[in-house]
Design an enzyme around this catalytic site. Structure first.
Site, mmCIF file in Angstrom:
data_model
loop_
_atom_site.group_PDB
_atom_site.id
_atom_site.type_symbol
_atom_site.label_atom_id
_atom_site.label_comp_id
_atom_site.label_asym_id
_atom_site.label_seq_id
_atom_site.Cartn_x
_atom_site.Cartn_y
_atom_site.Cartn_z
ATOM 1 N N GLN A 255 0.834 -1.198 0.000
ATOM 2 C CA GLN A 255 0.000 0.000 0.000
ATOM 3 C C GLN A 255 0.873 1.253 0.000
ATOM 4 O O GLN A 255 0.601 2.217 -0.713
ATOM 5 C CB GLN A 255 -0.913 -0.001 1.228
ATOM 6 C CG GLN A 255 -1.870 1.177 1.286
ATOM 7 C CD GLN A 255 -2.769 1.206 0.070
ATOM 8 O OE1 GLN A 255 -3.213 0.160 -0.399
ATOM 9 N NE2 GLN A 255 -3.012 2.384 -0.490
ATOM 10 N N HIS A 258 2.318 3.118 -3.158
ATOM 11 C CA HIS A 258 1.486 3.915 -4.072
ATOM 12 C C HIS A 258 1.855 5.387 -4.052
ATOM 13 O O HIS A 258 1.585 6.117 -5.002
ATOM 14 C CB HIS A 258 0.003 3.770 -3.733
ATOM 15 C CG HIS A 258 -0.625 2.555 -4.331
ATOM 16 N ND1 HIS A 258 -0.629 2.327 -5.682
ATOM 17 C CD2 HIS A 258 -1.238 1.493 -3.768
ATOM 18 C CE1 HIS A 258 -1.240 1.169 -5.926
ATOM 19 N NE2 HIS A 258 -1.608 0.641 -4.781
ATOM 20 N N GLU A 322 -10.689 1.730 2.568
ATOM 21 C CA GLU A 322 -10.865 1.308 1.172
ATOM 22 C C GLU A 322 -10.590 -0.200 1.063
ATOM 23 O O GLU A 322 -11.402 -0.959 0.574
ATOM 24 C CB GLU A 322 -9.906 2.093 0.280
ATOM 25 C CG GLU A 322 -9.993 1.736 -1.193
ATOM 26 C CD GLU A 322 -8.835 2.337 -1.994
ATOM 27 O OE1 GLU A 322 -7.855 2.802 -1.379
ATOM 28 O OE2 GLU A 322 -8.902 2.303 -3.238
ATOM 29 N N HIS A 323 -9.403 -0.619 1.521
ATOM 30 C CA HIS A 323 -9.046 -2.041 1.553
ATOM 31 C C HIS A 323 -8.943 -2.484 3.009
ATOM 32 O O HIS A 323 -8.311 -1.804 3.812
ATOM 33 C CB HIS A 323 -7.685 -2.280 0.900
ATOM 34 C CG HIS A 323 -7.595 -1.790 -0.511
ATOM 35 N ND1 HIS A 323 -7.037 -0.572 -0.824
ATOM 36 C CD2 HIS A 323 -7.972 -2.355 -1.685
ATOM 37 C CE1 HIS A 323 -7.075 -0.406 -2.150
ATOM 38 N NE2 HIS A 323 -7.639 -1.466 -2.693
ATOM 39 N N ASP A 356 -6.203 -6.261 -6.457
ATOM 40 C CA ASP A 356 -5.727 -5.169 -7.317
ATOM 41 C C ASP A 356 -5.627 -5.623 -8.771
ATOM 42 O O ASP A 356 -5.764 -4.815 -9.688
ATOM 43 C CB ASP A 356 -4.333 -4.699 -6.868
ATOM 44 C CG ASP A 356 -4.398 -3.882 -5.597
ATOM 45 O OD1 ASP A 356 -5.485 -3.389 -5.267
ATOM 46 O OD2 ASP A 356 -3.353 -3.743 -4.926
ATOM 47 N N HIS A 415 -53.530 16.084 -10.303
ATOM 48 C CA HIS A 415 -53.109 14.693 -10.094
ATOM 49 C C HIS A 415 -54.327 13.818 -9.801
ATOM 50 O O HIS A 415 -54.439 12.706 -10.301
ATOM 51 C CB HIS A 415 -52.128 14.601 -8.912
ATOM 52 C CG HIS A 415 -50.730 14.996 -9.256
ATOM 53 N ND1 HIS A 415 -50.386 16.268 -9.631
ATOM 54 C CD2 HIS A 415 -49.567 14.283 -9.289
ATOM 55 C CE1 HIS A 415 -49.088 16.324 -9.868
ATOM 56 N NE2 HIS A 415 -48.561 15.129 -9.676
#
Lengths: 427, 427
Positions: A255, A258, A322-323, A356, A415
């Site tokens: 991670q 990145h 996220e993960h 991934d 209506h």
């Protein structure tokens, strides 16, 4: 690495805070590019490609010849890997197809729900030091399965005015219909307004730097939808004493590589595990090619010791990673209890890398705590759900009085009248 | 009413253009209220309630006593109508539940997708001359079915500091957990930041005036999701010679009574039908209580004659109406061919009012052409889809090489290493 032991819930908000990105300073630039692309089309695209990417192109449409050439430039071994990944991603996303759903809510009142493709979608694939062809798999495969008619892909050209062969190979393999050598703000603007060469699309997907992020936000003001708001990528690992510290360390590092702003968190109930992981991270870091950048993200990472699994789970749900990797003797407790996470990886042999690239799940996932309210990209991201209803004479007789009463109570007499006229005709 | 005959596709964009709303002028005001609510909580809410709604409240939480009283104030007949609507809406939305989806993409690689509720949602119900309790049904029922833990509802108090009994009755019936007398910008700000009395939520649903629309847009900057962008309500009717002109006219008028900016369009292949509908609209308009406002929307309405059903369908797909009524001897042609519409109403006995209130489908639908890329509100709007994966030793052996090759080609060595370490341990 910051070590935190048994933080009280009061400390959680500060502890789990993401870095706030201030993007306002670049909004003016983005608006300027949008205006010019909207007014001048391809001409503006070419201008900004020269300015931002440093390459003067006369034409930025990828030719069939370029695609043909790419096939020979991607090693056979990599082609096969991409094909296997494609197969798994296709299997998982094709299984997400749903059938039209029909319900007769009352006698004579038939309602149904059907999903139909978003006809034109745009995929953005960033440039940079390496070609992110895996993101093409994650976006073009579900777009294709959904039945989107136009699948437009934009990616910035390199200094030679080319796209990486792996990008071309994968885009062609996954059914992209329009492949364009254009990046950054001008790509998002092009897909928002349409130009002579770039089709206008209804929804834009894909990652990017802060300029692309702001451009996607701005696109929504021009009635284009986007996949989700973006932020730096994140991994939270829960590991108890049944985890292997060197595996955990390798996941945290994957991670971290990145970028310096990557969010890396370990939560554990085992003090021993915490210490072992810390040691292993230092050791493995030494042999990584991206050592410097990875080390920066690791510096900001957090190793959090929690007294109980229950408080650990509450902390993880508050963070909404996220993960989320979980290695625990009580994995079911976490699987059943996790409320907010993009994608969950279970057990010692499930690295984040698997999702991934190739296991089948999508890697375009909600960051920045958005897992509390957003789904990751899936087949439905490329469809919209429409409802249908057909009422017959019996149905309107059964339902009419109810509608009349409600419309009248809301003060909407026309209506009501639309029903009354029909009821009267059936008397 | 504007009559247009056989416009060429080149004329469509102008013909189908929605009025553009310029909302920038009120953005400053909205930002100001957001800042103050964020800083001062309930105190700011009370201040703006006094300022905008003209009522000084000491407490804006609805009490159990107020709810109890409401039950006696809503006529029995209306209670029963609301209950029948609830039953139909529940049936249709409960049927939208999906089971966890499991796929073994390769031997030893198990992936699954599960939907879990958004834990905290906020519903906004506008005030005005009549209580829009039907929108509570449309939002609170699916929120409840989805399993949202907190369902917060904000609606502005009247001059007596109260909510309409029908609002209280319906909210209580549909399982709203927090019921608050607060409206407009301050309500959206309150749900965005949370105050002493208003829980912070993750996603905000519901209609509103331009202030609410801008406030919802601004909320997304503070990491809150919204149901969809808003615009004036729309109806497009396709009617051939099998339609009944007085029914069609009543449907067009029911749309027009929503407000002067309502979008009302008839598309037909029958010149006779066009003329009859025009006559009927004028006739029916005379007897409507909201005649003046309705007449304004009707003035701007369009009656479009098309040569063929094929070109009519193409035009309708280009417009992407929120509501689409089709009465045609070839209804299947339109049902199968419609790509962009929020909700479709089929046949002479299916007025839009049915879906607005009680047939079972949702009435919160994409306007402004957003049917090209957005779904109307449905059960999934209150859920997020999460993915899970569990890979065993066999699985990582099967998949490992593929991941290593792809990670290496993307220059992500730590990603590769997370797999290599595991493969090595299994040698």
């Amino acid at each position: 690495m910051h070590i935190i032991k048994n933080p009280s819930p009061k400390q959680w908000p500060d502890l789990l805070k993401r870095p706030t990105q201030s993007l306002e300073s670049i909004e003016t630039k983005v608006e300027e590019v949008f205006k010019e692309v909207s007014a001048k089309g391809d001409q503006a695209i070419l201008k900004y490609t020269q300015l931002f990417d440093g390459v003067a192109l006369s034409n930025f449409k990828v030719t069939p010849q370029e695609i043909e050439e790419a096939k020979n430039l991607v090693p056979q071994e990599l082609q096969q890997a991409i094909q296997q990944a494609k197969e798994n991603i296709t299997k998982f996303h094709a299984a997400q197809r749903t059938k039209p759903l029909r319900v007769e809510t009352q006698n004579g009142v038939e309602c149904w729900q059907e999903k139909r493709p978003i006809q034109k979608v745009g995929l953005y694939i960033p440039g940079g030091s390496a070609p992110l062809f895996s993101t093409i798999l994650m976006l073009a495969i579900p777009a294709n399965l959904a039945g989107c008619q136009e699948i437009v892909l934009c990616s910035p050209p390199n200094k030679e005015g080319k796209l990486d062969p792996a990008i071309l190979y994968t885009a062609n393999l996954c059914g992209v219909t329009n492949l364009l050598k254009v990046g950054g703000i001008q790509a998002i603007a092009g897909m928002t307004f349409g130009t002579e060469s770039i089709p206008q699309v209804y929804k834009i997907f894909g990652p990017g730097n802060q300029f692309v992020t702001v451009a996607k936000q701005l696109a929504t003001k021009y009635n284009v939808a986007i996949d989700m708001p973006a932020g730096p990528s994140e991994l939270l690992v829960f590991a108890d004493e049944t985890a292997k510290a060197n595996f955990v360390a390798s996941d945290l590092l994957s991670q971290a590589e990145h970028g310096a702003d990557s969010q890396v968190i370990l939560v554990t109930t085992s003090e021993k595990m915490l210490q072992e992981v810390e040691k292993e991270v230092k050791k493995q870091l030494e042999s990584l090619p991206r050592k410097q950048m990875t080390a920066k993200a690791i510096q900001n990472s957090k190793l959090i010791l929690m007294n109980t699994e229950k408080s650990a789970l509450a902390l993880i749900n508050a963070y909404a990673p996220e993960h989320f990797i979980v290695v625990s003797k009580n994995e079911d407790f976490f699987i059943n209890g996790i409320q907010n996470a993009g994608s969950v990886f279970i057990g010692n042999y499930t690295p984040e890398s698997a999702g991934d690239y190739a296991s089948g799940t999508n890697h375009t996932l909600p960051t920045n705590g958005f897992a509390k309210q957003y789904s990751g990209v899936n087949l439905d991201s490329f469809l919209k759900s429409m409802t249908f209803q057909k009422i017959d004479a019996t149905g309107i007789k059964n339902l009419g009085k109810t509608i009349e009463l409600m419309a009248e109570a809301e003060g909407l007499h026309a209506h009501k009248n639309a029903v009354s006229l029909r009821l009267k005709s059936l008397e």
